[in-house]
Write a protein that holds these residues in place. Structure first.
Motif, short mmCIF file in Angstrom:
data_model
loop_
_atom_site.label_atom_id
_atom_site.label_comp_id
_atom_site.label_asym_id
_atom_site.label_seq_id
_atom_site.Cartn_x
_atom_site.Cartn_y
_atom_site.Cartn_z
N ARG A 61 0.83 -1.21 0.00
CA ARG A 61 0.00 0.00 0.00
C ARG A 61 0.86 1.26 0.00
O ARG A 61 0.46 2.29 -0.54
N ALA A 62 2.05 1.18 0.59
CA ALA A 62 2.91 2.37 0.70
C ALA A 62 4.36 1.95 0.51
O ALA A 62 5.20 2.21 1.37
N ARG B 39 6.86 3.00 -1.47
CA ARG B 39 7.85 4.09 -1.44
C ARG B 39 7.98 4.67 -0.04
O ARG B 39 9.08 5.00 0.42
N GLY B 40 6.86 4.78 0.67
CA GLY B 40 6.91 5.28 2.03
C GLY B 40 7.73 4.41 2.94
O GLY B 40 8.47 4.92 3.80
N GLU C 184 3.41 -3.25 5.50
CA GLU C 184 3.27 -2.03 6.28
C GLU C 184 2.51 -2.28 7.58
O GLU C 184 1.55 -3.07 7.60
N TRP D 274 0.40 -0.04 10.37
CA TRP D 274 -0.22 1.27 10.54
C TRP D 274 -0.84 1.40 11.92
O TRP D 274 -1.45 0.47 12.44
N LEU E 171 2.05 5.47 9.36
CA LEU E 171 2.91 4.33 9.06
C LEU E 171 3.94 4.20 10.17
O LEU E 171 4.78 5.08 10.35
#
Length: 212
Positions: free
Chosen positions: A67-68, A70-71, A105, A107, A112
């Motif tokens: 979902r993230a 790059r984060g 990830e 959360w 994050l």
């Protein structure tokens, strides 16, 4: 040493058992590494401590997959010293878009707070880095990653090196020769990282108890 590395060449290096790193965030060059001993987490020997089980049982977090991406990479590089430079950011993005780079990830609401990312080839998951911004955030991410690898048919969880953090979870060192033997066998398999559903905390802990 190189400052030009394509995504295809990066995957070819991983398939041979080597991996690239930069000396720092600011350097342009990438260096190939082939250590005499490699860190792995045996999927059937993963250890969840009582404290980690307690954290997972609380389930005061949400787990997502890709979902993230790059984060997660940015959080992993957000430290005083990092081996992830601009070239690797771009390469990881490219491999993620092509389906070869994955993230898990953790959360807390919209924030994050833990995660890891790695490269997938066949039945091998080559873990790159992890981060934690909450208690046991990276350990929670590893636990859900191990469960996912088991359910999806992976046989190798490569961590490159072993740290005290990984050792508490069952991580071990193997020789370069043994690692390459395991890698060669894993590359022939067909495993899909994104296929399994994300389990509840109760189901994850139940599975870990049954196989560890």
């Amino acid at each position: 040493m190189t400052d030009r590395l394509s995504a295809q060449l990066l995957l070819a290096g991983y398939a041979q058992g080597i991996f690239p790193m930069a000396e720092s965030r600011e350097t342009l060059e990438l260096h190939w590494f082939d250590p005499p001993h490699r860190g792995i987490v045996p999927l059937d020997k993963f250890h969840i401590s009582r404290s980690l089980a307690k954290e997972i049982r609380r389930e005061d977090f949400t787990i997502t997959i890709n979902r993230a991406f790059r984060g997660v990479v940015e959080c992993c590089a957000n430290r005083e010293e990092t081996w992830i430079n601009g070239a690797l950011f771009d390469l990881y993005d490219e491999l993620h878009a092509a389906g070869f780079a994955q993230s898990v990830e953790v959360w807390d609401g919209p924030r994050l707070t833990g995660g890891l990312f790695g490269i997938t080839m066949g039945g091998a998951f080559c873990g790159e880095s992890m981060f934690s911004a909450r208690r046991s955030g990276s350990k929670i991410a590893i636990a859900y990653t191990v469960d996912r690898l088991r359910q999806a048919g992976f046989v190798l969880f490569d961590t490159q090196y072993i740290t005290p953090h990984l050792a508490t979870l069952g991580g071990i060192e193997v020789t370069r020769m043994e690692y390459r033997t395991r890698l060669a066998a894993a590359l022939y398999l067909d495993a899909e990282f994104t296929a399994p559903q994300i389990p509840t905390a109760q189901l994850l802990l139940q599975r870990m108890t049954q196989t560890s």
